[in-house]
Design an enzyme around this catalytic site. Structure first.
Site, PDB file in Angstrom:
ATOM      1  N   THR A  49      13.737  19.134   7.961  1.00 46.61           N
ATOM      2  CA  THR A  49      14.600  18.511   8.494  1.00 46.61           C
ATOM      3  C   THR A  49      14.110  16.626   7.545  1.00 46.61           C
ATOM      4  O   THR A  49      12.425  17.010   6.876  1.00 46.61           O
ATOM      5  CB  THR A  49      13.660  18.452   9.703  1.00 46.61           C
ATOM      6  OG1 THR A  49      12.193  17.339   9.950  1.00 46.61           O
ATOM      7  CG2 THR A  49      14.420  18.540  10.893  1.00 46.61           C
ATOM      8  N   HIS A  86     -24.522 -18.427  24.529  1.00 46.40           N
ATOM      9  CA  HIS A  86     -24.154 -19.526  25.812  1.00 46.40           C
ATOM     10  C   HIS A  86     -23.506 -21.223  23.843  1.00 46.40           C
ATOM     11  O   HIS A  86     -23.258 -22.004  24.535  1.00 46.40           O
ATOM     12  CB  HIS A  86     -23.760 -20.222  27.009  1.00 46.40           C
ATOM     13  CG  HIS A  86     -24.328 -18.949  27.534  1.00 46.40           C
ATOM     14  ND1 HIS A  86     -23.539 -17.484  28.467  1.00 46.40           N
ATOM     15  CD2 HIS A  86     -25.938 -19.103  28.183  1.00 46.40           C
ATOM     16  CE1 HIS A  86     -24.392 -17.596  29.043  1.00 46.40           C
ATOM     17  NE2 HIS A  86     -25.998 -17.236  29.029  1.00 46.40           N
ATOM     18  N   ARG A 140      -0.373 -11.963  -0.897  1.00 40.94           N
ATOM     19  CA  ARG A 140      -1.104 -12.784  -1.193  1.00 40.94           C
ATOM     20  C   ARG A 140      -2.436 -12.310  -0.558  1.00 40.94           C
ATOM     21  O   ARG A 140      -4.147 -12.982  -1.181  1.00 40.94           O
ATOM     22  CB  ARG A 140      -0.588 -13.717   0.177  1.00 40.94           C
ATOM     23  CG  ARG A 140      -2.091 -15.013  -0.048  1.00 40.94           C
ATOM     24  CD  ARG A 140      -1.028 -16.292   0.639  1.00 40.94           C
ATOM     25  NE  ARG A 140      -2.162 -17.563   0.508  1.00 40.94           N
ATOM     26  CZ  ARG A 140      -1.946 -18.949   0.970  1.00 40.94           C
ATOM     27  NH1 ARG A 140      -0.862 -18.972   1.659  1.00 40.94           N
ATOM     28  NH2 ARG A 140      -2.724 -19.921   0.220  1.00 40.94           N
ATOM     29  N   TYR A 141      -2.254 -11.496   0.896  1.00 41.11           N
ATOM     30  CA  TYR A 141      -4.217 -11.124   0.920  1.00 41.11           C
ATOM     31  C   TYR A 141      -4.202  -9.572   0.740  1.00 41.11           C
ATOM     32  O   TYR A 141      -5.272  -9.701  -0.155  1.00 41.11           O
ATOM     33  CB  TYR A 141      -4.109 -11.530   2.507  1.00 41.11           C
ATOM     34  CG  TYR A 141      -3.319 -12.895   3.213  1.00 41.11           C
ATOM     35  CD1 TYR A 141      -4.354 -13.440   2.003  1.00 41.11           C
ATOM     36  CD2 TYR A 141      -2.697 -13.065   3.644  1.00 41.11           C
ATOM     37  CE1 TYR A 141      -4.117 -15.009   3.263  1.00 41.11           C
ATOM     38  CE2 TYR A 141      -2.144 -13.789   4.297  1.00 41.11           C
ATOM     39  CZ  TYR A 141      -2.842 -14.456   3.693  1.00 41.11           C
ATOM     40  OH  TYR A 141      -1.945 -16.538   4.234  1.00 41.11           O
ATOM     41  N   SER A 159      11.293   3.864  14.556  1.00 43.91           N
ATOM     42  CA  SER A 159      11.153   3.733  13.187  1.00 43.91           C
ATOM     43  C   SER A 159      11.350   2.911  12.579  1.00 43.91           C
ATOM     44  O   SER A 159      10.445   1.791  11.680  1.00 43.91           O
ATOM     45  CB  SER A 159      12.736   4.140  12.602  1.00 43.91           C
ATOM     46  OG  SER A 159      13.011   4.097  11.074  1.00 43.91           O
ATOM     47  N   SER A 206     -10.440 -30.397   2.072  1.00 41.19           N
ATOM     48  CA  SER A 206      -9.615 -31.376   2.525  1.00 41.19           C
ATOM     49  C   SER A 206      -8.782 -31.852   1.329  1.00 41.19           C
ATOM     50  O   SER A 206      -9.106 -32.390   0.930  1.00 41.19           O
ATOM     51  CB  SER A 206      -9.773 -31.438   3.264  1.00 41.19           C
ATOM     52  OG  SER A 206      -9.002 -33.388   4.469  1.00 41.19           O
ATOM     53  N   HIS A 233      22.016   7.725   3.743  1.00 40.36           N
ATOM     54  CA  HIS A 233      20.840   9.150   4.330  1.00 40.36           C
ATOM     55  C   HIS A 233      19.819   9.202   3.403  1.00 40.36           C
ATOM     56  O   HIS A 233      19.988   9.256   2.015  1.00 40.36           O
ATOM     57  CB  HIS A 233      21.205   9.893   5.153  1.00 40.36           C
ATOM     58  CG  HIS A 233      20.256  10.978   5.447  1.00 40.36           C
ATOM     59  ND1 HIS A 233      18.944  11.043   5.451  1.00 40.36           N
ATOM     60  CD2 HIS A 233      20.405  11.470   6.969  1.00 40.36           C
ATOM     61  CE1 HIS A 233      18.253  12.327   6.178  1.00 40.36           C
ATOM     62  NE2 HIS A 233      19.060  12.030   7.401  1.00 40.36           N
ATOM     63  N   ARG A 253     -10.271 -17.725   7.252  1.00 42.75           N
ATOM     64  CA  ARG A 253      -8.697 -16.647   7.028  1.00 42.75           C
ATOM     65  C   ARG A 253      -8.876 -14.971   7.930  1.00 42.75           C
ATOM     66  O   ARG A 253      -8.219 -14.241   8.047  1.00 42.75           O
ATOM     67  CB  ARG A 253      -8.534 -16.567   5.304  1.00 42.75           C
ATOM     68  CG  ARG A 253      -7.184 -15.773   5.061  1.00 42.75           C
ATOM     69  CD  ARG A 253      -7.035 -16.111   3.331  1.00 42.75           C
ATOM     70  NE  ARG A 253      -6.787 -17.342   3.203  1.00 42.75           N
ATOM     71  CZ  ARG A 253      -7.599 -18.072   2.271  1.00 42.75           C
ATOM     72  NH1 ARG A 253      -7.839 -17.171   1.651  1.00 42.75           N
ATOM     73  NH2 ARG A 253      -7.130 -19.227   1.851  1.00 42.75           N
TER      74      ARG A 253
END
Length: 476
Positions: free
Chosen positions: A103, A151, A12-13, A326, A281, A78, A295
């Site tokens: 590894t 304020h 979506r974003y 992980s 709305s 794995h 959003r």
């Protein structure tokens, strides 16, 4: 209709570019690039690896046989060894030297670092574009006086453009942090099971000088300046924490911007873009809700909270390696990037189409300006021979009464009329109204905005003209 849950952060974003950076294809293609870099490095340092084997690996770097890897993983459980097997099926001559001495963290951790670095670079591009749009807005409205707030109470006037410099200042701090982080990103290299490179010392018959060169050679092939000097099996998870802290900083700045826009939209002074057919709305058809800003705030809250994940992970790792990072890491890192990408997409969209209502801005300012101008009135009255202390008290009394008229009676501010009628001030209503020009109160704000754009912002934009798609001189 899909029947499985899909994260909104994958659909979506965020942008297509950021979604690709964290895609499986990017991940597995990077694994193969790393295996090629390792094989080339080992060949260059004297191991019996042929150019034919290297060429075979390069030939199949992009055409990944995912089905083979998937079938193999169902058997061996794995992921890395499944992809080693699948790569070997395509490269029979090189099969025996793929992943030699390494590894799983060689491909896993190095890939994570590469992907995060690419993600940070994309975030940087978008951040610079947002700063450029804000600079245009600030320059356009640098001399438009507006009521300042502390304020969220009426305070001294500022300008619409000067307020935008506050948003830019926050983003410039984020840009500093981001650029420092990008420059400091390194690879893990190939350190072995506990970070001691013991397997490579064995491969190179105890030749420390050759083993010492491995990390630097791999880093160069992968486009990095260096690898971390020491590690356990993994790179330090402090790196993940540093990355999410910078993303959190960007989210904090964007959230503050979105708050200001939402408040300004409530005041009907500045609005985010509202498309012709957009519905504000479902119940109240007249509404123009600040949905994009909301959003931003929502996604920013997520990123700020998400920064706790790698912080906790970094704090709880044991010795050279534990795997409790992980599952968390697979979620928290990509989704932090995807959310910030979405935030900056929204930020850019809003700043590119901000709507300003000058008449509303001026009306609100003029309603409050007589209170702000009392110090100027006091000074002029004293110059004309008045007693400073006596006039100060009379202004206080008149201000209280005028405030009562506004708040209790719901009438206009009549402070100037009250002062004009007071013989102690010896000033006409015309003299008082001449002081009320808003430009008299924002001269320094206008100059500050100009200086900030020209001296601070413009050089940064000049340095990043390629990102902005500008060929000539940057104009703001």
């Amino acid at each position: 209709m899909k029947t499985n849950y899909t994260s909104p952060l994958s659909e979506r974003y965020p942008s297509r570019e950021m979604k690709y950076i964290f895609s499986p294809e990017m991940k597995f293609r990077t694994w193969r690039r790393l295996w090629i870099a390792l094989a080339e490095t080992e060949k260059e340092l004297g191991l019996p690896i042929t150019q034919e084997q290297i060429d075979e690996l390069k030939e199949h770097a992009l055409d990944i046989n995912y089905e083979v890897a998937k079938e193999r993983e169902a058997v061996v459980r794995h992921d890395v060894m499944s992809h080693v097997y699948a790569y070997g099926q395509q490269c029979p001559k090189a099969k025996g030297i793929i992943h030699l001495g390494a590894t799983s963290c060689y491909v896993g951790d190095n890939t994570d670092l590469i992907i995060m670095t690419e993600g940070l670079k994309l975030i940087r591009e978008k951040l610079i574009n947002v700063i450029a749009e804000l600079a245009k807005f600030a320059a356009q409205y640098k001399d438009m006086p507006t009521l300042g707030f502390t304020h969220f109470q009426a305070a001294q006037p500022t300008t619409v453009g000067k307020r935008a410099t506050l948003w830019m200042q926050d983003l410039l701090l984020d840009l500093e942090d981001l650029e420092h982080l990008i420059k400091s990103m390194k690879l893990l290299g190939s350190k072995g099971t506990t970070g001691t490179q013991a397997s490579f010392l064995e491969l190179f018959d105890g030749d420390h000088e050759k083993v010492k060169k491995i990390d630097g050679m791999i880093a160069e092939k992968m486009g990095f300046e260096a690898c971390y000097a020491v590690s356990g099996q993994t790179y330090s998870r402090k790196v993940d924490s540093r990355v999410l802290n910078v993303l959190s900083g960007i989210a904090q700045s964007a959230h503050k911007f979105s708050n200001d826009i939402r408040l300004l939209q409530h005041l009907k002074e500045v609005e985010e873009p509202f498309e012709k057919s957009q519905i504000g709305s479902s119940a109240m058809a007249y509404k123009r809700n600040p949905m994009r800003s909301e959003r931003i705030a929502s996604l920013a809250n997520y990123v700020i909270a998400d920064a706790n994940n790698p912080a906790i992970t970094a704090a709880t790792q044991w010795f050279e390696r534990t795997l409790d990072d992980s599952a968390n890491k697979r979620i928290s890192i990509p989704e932090g990037f995807l959310a910030v990408d979405g935030i900056l997409e929204l930020y850019l969209n809003i700043t590119d189409g901000l709507v300003v209502y000058p008449k509303v801005i001026r009306a609100r300012l003029m309603q409050e300006l007589p209170f702000m101008a009392t110090e100027n009135i006091l000074m002029d009255a004293v110059k004309a021979g008045g007693d400073r202390q006596e006039l100060h008290e009379r202004i206080r009394e008149h201000s209280m009464e005028a405030g009562k008229m506004v708040k209790v009676e719901g009438k206009d501010n009549d402070l100037l009329e009250r002062i004009a009628k007071d013989p102690a001030f010896n000033m006409t209503i015309e003299q008082l109204q001449s002081i009320m020009d808003p430009a008299n109160f924002v001269g320094r704000a206008v100059q500050q905005t100009t200086e900030f754009i020209e001296e601070i912002v413009k050089p940064i934009l000049e340095k990043n003209k390629d990102i902005l798609g500008i060929t000539g001189e940057v104009t703001v």
